[in-house]
Design a protein around this motif. Structure first.
Motif, PDB file in Angstrom:
ATOM      1  N   GLY A 175       0.785  -1.227   0.000  1.00  0.00           N
ATOM      2  CA  GLY A 175       0.000   0.000   0.000  1.00  0.00           C
ATOM      3  C   GLY A 175       0.810   1.267   0.000  1.00  0.00           C
ATOM      4  O   GLY A 175       0.241   2.365   0.023  1.00  0.00           O
TER       5      GLY A 175
ATOM      6  N   ARG B 161      -3.130  12.137  -4.836  1.00  0.00           N
ATOM      7  CA  ARG B 161      -4.234  11.231  -5.196  1.00  0.00           C
ATOM      8  C   ARG B 161      -4.170  10.834  -6.672  1.00  0.00           C
ATOM      9  O   ARG B 161      -4.519   9.692  -7.020  1.00  0.00           O
ATOM     10  CB  ARG B 161      -5.582  11.902  -4.885  1.00  0.00           C
ATOM     11  CG  ARG B 161      -5.878  12.024  -3.400  1.00  0.00           C
ATOM     12  CD  ARG B 161      -7.324  12.431  -3.155  1.00  0.00           C
ATOM     13  NE  ARG B 161      -7.584  12.604  -1.727  1.00  0.00           N
ATOM     14  CZ  ARG B 161      -7.488  13.750  -1.075  1.00  0.00           C
ATOM     15  NH1 ARG B 161      -7.158  14.873  -1.751  1.00  0.00           N
ATOM     16  NH2 ARG B 161      -7.728  13.817   0.224  1.00  0.00           N
TER      17      ARG B 161
ATOM     18  N   SER C 153      -2.073   3.578  -0.899  1.00  0.00           N
ATOM     19  CA  SER C 153      -2.798   4.533  -0.079  1.00  0.00           C
ATOM     20  C   SER C 153      -1.928   5.696   0.391  1.00  0.00           C
ATOM     21  O   SER C 153      -2.441   6.684   0.928  1.00  0.00           O
ATOM     22  CB  SER C 153      -3.385   3.824   1.149  1.00  0.00           C
ATOM     23  OG  SER C 153      -2.350   3.196   1.911  1.00  0.00           O
ATOM     24  N   ARG C 154      -0.601   5.569   0.196  1.00  0.00           N
ATOM     25  CA  ARG C 154       0.318   6.632   0.571  1.00  0.00           C
ATOM     26  C   ARG C 154       1.511   6.640  -0.369  1.00  0.00           C
ATOM     27  O   ARG C 154       1.955   5.584  -0.823  1.00  0.00           O
ATOM     28  CB  ARG C 154       0.843   6.438   2.004  1.00  0.00           C
ATOM     29  CG  ARG C 154       0.066   7.159   3.074  1.00  0.00           C
ATOM     30  CD  ARG C 154       0.701   6.968   4.440  1.00  0.00           C
ATOM     31  NE  ARG C 154       0.110   7.866   5.430  1.00  0.00           N
ATOM     32  CZ  ARG C 154       0.437   7.890   6.710  1.00  0.00           C
ATOM     33  NH1 ARG C 154       1.372   7.054   7.159  1.00  0.00           N
ATOM     34  NH2 ARG C 154      -0.139   8.736   7.542  1.00  0.00           N
TER      35      ARG C 154
END
Length: 421
Positions: free
Chosen positions: A288, A349, A358-359
């Motif tokens: 992630g 994003r 996600s990061r």
């Protein structure tokens, strides 16, 4: 370079492409600088390579002429330029660096923007000599059912080998003899191994050896390509060959010196180092976390997937074209795309939506710069880079900055992911 040479059976892992050098690698085009004493540098370093512009320099000897199909046939090398301005790069360890304070995202650069303006000056600490050693490792079977080991990331090292060793030992990743001691742990370097610090080649040699030792132990040690890897490759391959930009001409040799290039590194640089650097990936997704070197959205220019980005950059770099390599360098020298409170989260994003995760975890831009703690006019040293003690989470929690500013007497960061924030 192979994953490891030792007594046991070979392991085929996904790191094979990173560390095995095919026999078909073209010979590296070495350029002698021939610059006695302090080298003259440009007063200006225009960075933009105009899209669609015709490269003025043909592929160098040792590289097949694989020009893009839309470009005309290569032309003869340009005639020698007139002497450059009589300016020199003076490096003094006792002088405080002057830092850039440019604000805004990497998409808001002034015309004639040069990547050398924002890069930090050299802080010398002497020079350490000695070539890299030869590694012999023994395969140690691991319990595969245990799953992957803990994940660690390392920020920009910039030639500070002793600081790197100290931090790796503090995390129990290497032992007192600087050997891999972390079993099946996973370690990612975010790029920028050389320049400014005293022993960039020593850093590369250590990372290459740890890669073999970690693979033999059931873990891995891998690395991403930073803009300083592109800069060093360009300085070695193309030297003083003029490159095309939107506001004039520049050379890799001069840009490398201006950005902290160490002559001891160039003297010790070998083909195996160049081959290893040229095969580094630019992006990877780990649990992630989208790992990148630069806090820029320029990765989107090279593909809609991580695999496409890495393959495209490898293909462009292996053409051996000075202008194409310069274009890669100047794009990945951009920074601060995620810093603005209004536009930064959207930029992160966009990368996450395209490549997953996600990061974003990145190096490149020192945390003191992201926080505005350097380059202030009030001379408030209490907010200096020595205050950095860990990663900087920002852009609404979507980005993690890992460059602690070791070149500014800050901290070289080695941390485990995910963070406990």
């Amino acid at each position: 370079m192979t994953q490891g040479a030792g007594q046991g059976p070979a392991m085929r892992t996904d790191t094979l492409r990173d560390f095995r050098v095919p026999v078909t690698e073209p010979a590296v085009y070495a350029v002698s600088t021939g610059l006695p004493g302090e080298a003259p540098v440009y007063g200006e370093y225009p960075a933009y390579y105009e899209n669609g512009a015709t490269p003025s320099v043909p592929p160098q000897p040792g590289y097949p002429p694989q020009a893009p199909a839309h470009l005309p046939a290569p032309q003869q090398p340009a005639a020698p330029q007139a002497p450059y301005p009589d300016t020199h790069l003076h490096v003094r360890p006792d002088v405080e660096p002057a830092h850039a304070t440019t604000q805004g995202s990497d998409e808001e650069e002034p015309e004639g923007y040069t990547p050398t303006y924002r890069d930090l000056p050299v802080i010398g600490r002497g020079a350490l000599g000695g070539p890299g050693d030869t590694v012999q490792v023994q395969y140690v079977p691991q319990d595969q059912a245990a799953g992957p080991g803990p994940l660690y990331v390392v920020g920009d090292v910039h030639g500070y080998l002793d600081e790197l060793v100290t931090e790796l030992q503090a995390q129990s990743l290497i032992d007192a003899e600087r050997r891999w001691s972390a079993g099946n742990a996973r370690l990612w370097f975010l790029g920028d191994f050389t320049d400014r610090g005293p022993d960039g080649i020593g850093v590369i040699d250590l990372v290459m050896r740890l890669s073999a030792e970690a693979a033999a132990a059931g873990g891995y040690c891998k690395a991403l390509m930073g803009n300083h890897e592109l800069l060093l490759i360009g300085a070695k391959r193309f030297g003083d060959t003029p490159v095309v930009s939107g506001a004039g001409t520049a050379t890799f040799q001069a840009a490398w010196l201006l950005n902290g290039g160490q002559r001891t590194d160039m003297e010790r640089l070998q083909d195996v180092h160049l081959q290893w650097m040229s095969r580094l990936d630019a992006a990877v997704l780990e649990e992630g976390h989208l790992l990148l070197h630069s806090d820029t959205t320029a990765y989107l220019d090279y593909g809609d997937s991580i695999e496409d980005v890495n393959d495209t950059i490898h293909e462009l770099l292996n053409r051996g074209d000075a202008d194409i390599t310069w274009d890669l360098f100047r794009k990945f020298t951009k920074r601060f795309a995620f810093r603005d409170e209004g536009t930064g989260p959207a930029a992160v994003r966009e990368l996450l939506d395209t490549y997953g995760g996600s990061r974003v975890v990145h190096g490149h831009s020192p945390i003191p710069h992201l926080l505005g703690e350097v380059g202030t006019e009030d001379g408030d040293e209490s907010r200096g880079p020595e205050a950095v003690d860990g990663p900087h989470v920002y852009a609404e929690g979507l980005a993690i900055a890992m460059d602690g500013g070791v070149t500014m007497a800050g901290k070289l960061l080695v941390v485990q992911l995910p963070l406990s924030d």
